[in-house]
Write an enzyme that holds these catalytic residues in place. Sequence first.
Site, PDB file in Angstrom:
ATOM      1  N   HIS A 152       0.823  -1.222   0.000  1.00  0.00           N
ATOM      2  CA  HIS A 152       0.000   0.000   0.000  1.00  0.00           C
ATOM      3  C   HIS A 152       0.852   1.265   0.000  1.00  0.00           C
ATOM      4  O   HIS A 152       0.357   2.337  -0.332  1.00  0.00           O
ATOM      5  CB  HIS A 152      -0.936   0.008   1.210  1.00  0.00           C
ATOM      6  CG  HIS A 152      -2.040  -1.007   1.096  1.00  0.00           C
ATOM      7  ND1 HIS A 152      -3.319  -0.676   0.737  1.00  0.00           N
ATOM      8  CD2 HIS A 152      -2.039  -2.351   1.247  1.00  0.00           C
ATOM      9  CE1 HIS A 152      -4.069  -1.771   0.693  1.00  0.00           C
ATOM     10  NE2 HIS A 152      -3.307  -2.810   1.006  1.00  0.00           N
ATOM     11  N   ASP A 355       3.614   9.441  -0.914  1.00  0.00           N
ATOM     12  CA  ASP A 355       2.425   8.681  -0.508  1.00  0.00           C
ATOM     13  C   ASP A 355       2.218   7.552  -1.507  1.00  0.00           C
ATOM     14  O   ASP A 355       2.416   7.750  -2.711  1.00  0.00           O
ATOM     15  CB  ASP A 355       1.192   9.612  -0.542  1.00  0.00           C
ATOM     16  CG  ASP A 355       0.212   9.330   0.580  1.00  0.00           C
ATOM     17  OD1 ASP A 355       0.126   8.167   1.009  1.00  0.00           O
ATOM     18  OD2 ASP A 355      -0.461  10.271   1.023  1.00  0.00           O
TER      19      ASP A 355
HETATM   20  P1  ADQ Z   1      -2.885   6.176   4.682  1.00  0.00           P
HETATM   21  O1  ADQ Z   1      -1.495   6.651   4.835  1.00  0.00           O
HETATM   22  O2  ADQ Z   1      -3.660   6.039   5.925  1.00  0.00           O
HETATM   23  O3  ADQ Z   1      -2.984   4.804   3.870  1.00  0.00           O
HETATM   24  P2  ADQ Z   1      -4.744   7.638   2.779  1.00  0.00           P
HETATM   25  O4  ADQ Z   1      -4.672   6.999   1.457  1.00  0.00           O
HETATM   26  O5  ADQ Z   1      -4.807   9.116   2.729  1.00  0.00           O
HETATM   27  O6  ADQ Z   1      -3.531   7.321   3.730  1.00  0.00           O
HETATM   28  O7  ADQ Z   1      -6.039   7.077   3.481  1.00  0.00           O
HETATM   29  C1  ADQ Z   1      -6.500   7.645   4.632  1.00  0.00           C
HETATM   30  C2  ADQ Z   1      -7.966   7.271   4.831  1.00  0.00           C
HETATM   31  O8  ADQ Z   1      -8.309   7.666   6.141  1.00  0.00           O
HETATM   32  C3  ADQ Z   1      -8.889   8.004   3.874  1.00  0.00           C
HETATM   33  O9  ADQ Z   1      -9.980   7.179   3.555  1.00  0.00           O
HETATM   34  C4  ADQ Z   1      -9.328   9.225   4.693  1.00  0.00           C
HETATM   35  O10 ADQ Z   1     -10.645   9.634   4.414  1.00  0.00           O
HETATM   36  C5  ADQ Z   1      -9.265   8.692   6.105  1.00  0.00           C
HETATM   37  N1  ADQ Z   1      -8.829   9.765   7.014  1.00  0.00           N
HETATM   38  C6  ADQ Z   1      -7.655  10.400   7.019  1.00  0.00           C
HETATM   39  N2  ADQ Z   1      -7.634  11.343   7.982  1.00  0.00           N
HETATM   40  C7  ADQ Z   1      -8.821  11.293   8.577  1.00  0.00           C
HETATM   41  C8  ADQ Z   1      -9.419  12.029   9.642  1.00  0.00           C
HETATM   42  N3  ADQ Z   1      -8.777  13.001  10.277  1.00  0.00           N
HETATM   43  N4  ADQ Z   1     -10.674  11.693   9.982  1.00  0.00           N
HETATM   44  C9  ADQ Z   1     -11.325  10.711   9.345  1.00  0.00           C
HETATM   45  N5  ADQ Z   1     -10.820   9.982   8.344  1.00  0.00           N
HETATM   46  C10 ADQ Z   1      -9.590  10.278   7.964  1.00  0.00           C
HETATM   47  C11 ADQ Z   1      -2.069   3.903   3.222  1.00  0.00           C
HETATM   48  C12 ADQ Z   1      -1.034   4.533   2.284  1.00  0.00           C
HETATM   49  C13 ADQ Z   1      -1.734   5.364   1.235  1.00  0.00           C
HETATM   50  C14 ADQ Z   1      -2.733   4.499   0.473  1.00  0.00           C
HETATM   51  C15 ADQ Z   1      -3.654   3.767   1.436  1.00  0.00           C
HETATM   52  C16 ADQ Z   1      -4.542   2.745   0.710  1.00  0.00           C
HETATM   53  O11 ADQ Z   1      -0.124   5.314   3.033  1.00  0.00           O
HETATM   54  O12 ADQ Z   1      -0.783   5.923   0.332  1.00  0.00           O
HETATM   55  O13 ADQ Z   1      -3.509   5.328  -0.378  1.00  0.00           O
HETATM   56  O14 ADQ Z   1      -2.904   3.060   2.408  1.00  0.00           O
HETATM   57  O15 ADQ Z   1      -3.799   1.840  -0.048  1.00  0.00           O
END
Ligand code: ADQ
Length: 461
Positions: A152, A355
């Site tokens: 991921h 990311d």
């Molecule tokens: P993450 O690093 O956690 O995931 P991201 O892809 O941005 O990053 O996903 C975060 C998820 O959490 C999103 O669905 C977002 O809506 C939710 N989220 C974030 N902050 C929040 C908050 N303050 N309140 C509520 N919800 C929140 C890892 C990798 C990423 C990759 C994903 C999926 O680091 O690059 O996209 O896995 O493969």
Amino acid sequence: MGRLICISNRVMTPDQMDTSGGLAVALRELLNQRSGIWAGWSGQVSESSDVDVRRGTFTSATIDMRREEHEGAYLGYSNSVLWPVFHNRLDLARFDRNFFDAYMAYNTRMADMIAAFVQPGDVIWVHDYHFLILGQLLRERGITQPIGFFLHIPMPPPEAFLALPEFRDLATSLAAYDLVGFQTTHDVGNTLACLRAAAGAELLPSGRLSISGESVQAGSFPISIDASFFSPSATGTAPTSGARYAGIKRVLGVDRLDYTKGLPQKFRGFAHLLKSYPHFRKQTILTQIAAPTRESVEVYADIRQELEGISGSINGEFGDVDWMPVHYINRSVPRKRLKTLYRSAAVGFVTPLRDGMNLTAKEYVASQDPADPGVLVLSRFAGAAEELQDALLVNPYCVEELGDALAKALAMPIEERRQRHALLQAVVSKRDTAVWAADFLVQLERSAAQARSPFVASPAA
Ligand code: ADQ
């Protein structure tokens, strides 16, 4: 169709109704269809060796982490070594031999638990950096079923990968999988370069990679979101982005509070906007939702303090009794509320330094009203940028560029906003998480069949 066994750090149990994310929903659907098993960590730390098995429409099987595993494998090797190194932050990595030993020990216990469940015809799908070496440990336990792995987070360039003291073990362990999947084609390129440098891997004419006499398929499978949940036509959706925050345009950031997300630069970029484009003062606010994460890792506590300092100084410098420019909310918000916030924001400000994908960028696009959409400002170094080329792409390290992009986004004419949004929306709605997972599994079974076919040239042939 055989059963599916998924392994990931955090697991949903069949009795858990509230699914927190698109990936959880998609995996649960798949596991329901294939009466599968979801295995991983219970979220508890204890010395117990019991496996907690819960049966429902699918089965969950979890183990507790021992204190040493939690400190050495989870907080240590996974989050203080692999996470920073794979995000190209060697300066933040804490190299400690005990960490890798704990990682091996925890992966070994997980392999033992899974080996006890596996039946003929099963397909195994391992997720993420917590379990890089699990495939090899499963093979050592005599498992010949198809095993796939999906990363991921980004795959680093070889200069960073080779800084891992265990780079050779990690590289060769990937050969145990039938398919290794990544978020972008750029990650696939880095994988080839890393495996070449670390273990002399070669690209075969069949497109497979040969490593130490084994061959593995590598491919890009950009993860997506449950676009229908965020769609403005879905029930319970808030007012359009036209009805902005009392006439003030909202710039929105939603991230985990992680050093990879570029939050200090983002705040400074917003300050640059206020400084260099004073007509936006009192016309715009930055709302940053930052969910606390991994708080017992020291660098995470540092970034929290740093952000409180920066937001305080921006508010001190530019704020007034009737206007606070930065609204910094240090918690997680429910998904329904998130959808409303995305919808009400004139700009989605997504600027990670690095990311794997970044789902927030896609969620922001999916939430917009096509008739009056907001503008996505997106880091070039998010995996999502490979697909979302019609966003305003920025260098997240360059504070001036961030501020200038915000000025452009806030002033963008409606025709251009609609055009860009339509192109972005076409990408986001093309494949949801269910399609993403199905694509990966089709490729996995194909690759496993190819590897076992006597007609396919093996690396030695
Ligand atoms: P993450 O690093 O956690 O995931 P991201 O892809 O941005 O990053 O996903 C975060 C998820 O959490 C999103 O669905 C977002 O809506 C939710 N989220 C974030 N902050 C929040 C908050 N303050 N309140 C509520 N919800 C929140 C890892 C990798 C990423 C990759 C994903 C999926 O680091 O690059 O996209 O896995 O493969």
